[in-house]
Write a protein that holds these residues in place. Structure first.
Motif, PDB file in Angstrom:
ATOM      1  N   LYS A 107       0.849  -1.192   0.000  1.00 33.55           N
ATOM      2  CA  LYS A 107       0.000   0.000   0.000  1.00 33.55           C
ATOM      3  C   LYS A 107       0.877   1.231   0.000  1.00 33.55           C
ATOM      4  O   LYS A 107       2.050   1.189   0.394  1.00 33.55           O
ATOM      5  N   ALA A 121      -3.796   6.893  -1.642  1.00 29.76           N
ATOM      6  CA  ALA A 121      -3.475   5.701  -0.866  1.00 29.76           C
ATOM      7  C   ALA A 121      -4.578   4.656  -0.962  1.00 29.76           C
ATOM      8  O   ALA A 121      -4.323   3.457  -0.964  1.00 29.76           O
ATOM      9  N   GLU A 122      -5.839   5.126  -1.061  1.00 28.74           N
ATOM     10  CA  GLU A 122      -6.964   4.190  -1.156  1.00 28.74           C
ATOM     11  C   GLU A 122      -6.931   3.395  -2.457  1.00 28.74           C
ATOM     12  O   GLU A 122      -7.367   2.245  -2.517  1.00 28.74           O
ATOM     13  N   GLU A 125      -3.649  -0.014  -2.731  1.00 29.38           N
ATOM     14  CA  GLU A 125      -3.626  -0.918  -1.581  1.00 29.38           C
ATOM     15  C   GLU A 125      -4.169  -2.262  -2.031  1.00 29.38           C
ATOM     16  O   GLU A 125      -5.305  -2.359  -2.479  1.00 29.38           O
ATOM     17  N   ASP A 231      -6.662   0.513  -8.684  1.00 31.32           N
ATOM     18  CA  ASP A 231      -7.832   0.584  -7.827  1.00 31.32           C
ATOM     19  C   ASP A 231      -8.806  -0.565  -8.059  1.00 31.32           C
ATOM     20  O   ASP A 231      -9.689  -0.812  -7.237  1.00 31.32           O
ATOM     21  N   ASP A 234      -7.771  -6.004  -5.365  1.00 31.56           N
ATOM     22  CA  ASP A 234      -7.829  -6.173  -3.914  1.00 31.56           C
ATOM     23  C   ASP A 234      -6.904  -7.318  -3.519  1.00 31.56           C
ATOM     24  O   ASP A 234      -5.773  -7.102  -3.120  1.00 31.56           O
ATOM     25  N   THR A 254       4.022   1.404  -5.288  1.00 33.81           N
ATOM     26  CA  THR A 254       3.515   1.916  -4.012  1.00 33.81           C
ATOM     27  C   THR A 254       4.645   2.398  -3.118  1.00 33.81           C
ATOM     28  O   THR A 254       4.584   2.258  -1.899  1.00 33.81           O
TER      29      THR A 254
END
Length: 352
Positions: A107, A121-122, A125, A231, A234, A254
């Motif tokens: 992240k 940052a969202e 990750e 994005d 996951d 990242t």
């Protein structure tokens, strides 16, 4: 008070430098959260190989078996071929202790900048779940007709139903407590036997988790997605080789390999798990006091989480984020002039 037996294998190069700081932080976290860490250090490394001809002693596995966990520094040094150091230490331990999950969370941390412009940052990750015990990292094969015009090599991959199913199921279980998405890395259009088999088992396991959104993506396209649309990701589950490559790419976008932790996990807890930073030993800067210890400190947080010390693990992660966000203490790779020890001490101090 619980006391955990932890093996420390600092390894080579900056592995030694950053492991000192990780232990400093973990000891402070243990003190504050009411448990003990009993360290036993092992000098297993390329330096040892140069002296003795082996990366670790013949009874190395037996020496580590009573430990609750292992903290490993980076391994590798000029003069010792990479395949010697890898197959002489890391891979034997992974396999002897059935550490079939290689877990690599990535992240964007506060105070760091991604090479990808305008990403938050969202959006940056994800976690890579890499199969860690078989796949493309097989010793089956060999070199034939050496030195002749007809010389050739044969390298076999090994995919078992048990190995493939358990790593995919681990990824789905992990997704249940995250954003609920799993993407499988495949290459079934090129690898005619192994990847269609992987895909079939992925579909079978996915059927058991209707609440988790699942998809498969060819590994080359997935590499592009990590850069262009991170994005959308996951949990990414991948075979040994694909997971190795993708996790380094994910770390690079990242903030760099100096920020990326990982764990070699034995999920049933029958054997000790082993935790290591993703980065290498960087012998060119070893001993200069400029290596970034964040990856190894976050690796230590993963170790604490694995031991069940969730509060201490979260505290270490928050301390790292606080120090990075403040930006007053930063190593050269982060744009500062602090030493390895100064950054480690600042993180330990941020714990309270």
């Amino acid at each position: 008070m619980n006391t955990y037996r932890i093996a420390s294998i600092p390894g080579d190069g900056i592995g030694v430098d950053v492991t000192v700081e990780a232990r400093k932080v973990l000891d402070r976290a243990a003190e504050l959260h009411g448990f003990g860490l009993e360290w036993t250090e092992f000098d297993w490394s390329c330096e040892r190989y140069s002296r003795t001809g082996t990366m670790m002693p013949a009874d190395g596995v037996e020496q580590l078996a009573p430990m609750h966990a292992i903290l490993l520094g980076a391994v590798g040094f000029p003069g010792v071929p990479d395949h010697v150091s890898l197959w002489g230490l890391l891979i034997p331990l992974r396999r002897a202790f059935a550490q079939y999950v290689n877990l690599r969370p990535v992240k964007l941390l506060p105070g760091t900048t991604s090479v990808l412009a305008n990403r938050s940052a969202e959006e940056l990750e994800m976690v890579i779940v890499r199969e860690n015990s078989e796949g493309e990292y097989s010793a089956i094969g060999g070199r034939h007709n050496t030195g002749q015009p007809s010389e050739f090599v044969l390298q076999e991959s090994v995919f078992t139903r048990v190995g493939v199913e358990r790593i995919i199921r681990y990824a789905f279980e992990l997704a249940l407590n995250r954003k609920g998405k799993v993407c499988s890395a495949t290459k079934s259009n090129g690898l005619i036997h192994s990847m269609p088999y992987w895909d079939e088992i992925f579909a079978e396991v996915a059927a058991d988790y209707p609440q988790v959104a699942s998809e498969q993506c060819h590994v080359d396209a997935l590499a592009a997605r990590m850069v262009q649309q991170p994005d959308r990701l996951d949990v990414v589950v991948a075979s040994n080789l694909f997971g190795d490559i993708l996790s380094d790419l994910a770390a690079a976008v990242t903030g760099g390999l100096g920020m990326a932790p990982s764990g070699n996990i034995n999920p049933p807890g029958e054997f000790p798990s082993m935790f290591e930073a993703v980065h290498g030993s960087a012998p060119d800067i070893a001993g200069q006091g400029i290596a970034n210890p964040v990856a190894q400190v976050l690796t230590g947080a993963m170790l604490l989480e694995h031991l069940g010390q969730t509060g201490a693990a979260n505290a270490v992660t928050k301390a790292v984020e606080q120090v990075l966000a403040e930006g007053a203490v930063a190593t050269p790779d982060l744009g500062g002039n602090a030493t390895t020890a100064q950054l480690g001490s600042a993180i330990a101090a941020a714990l309270g």
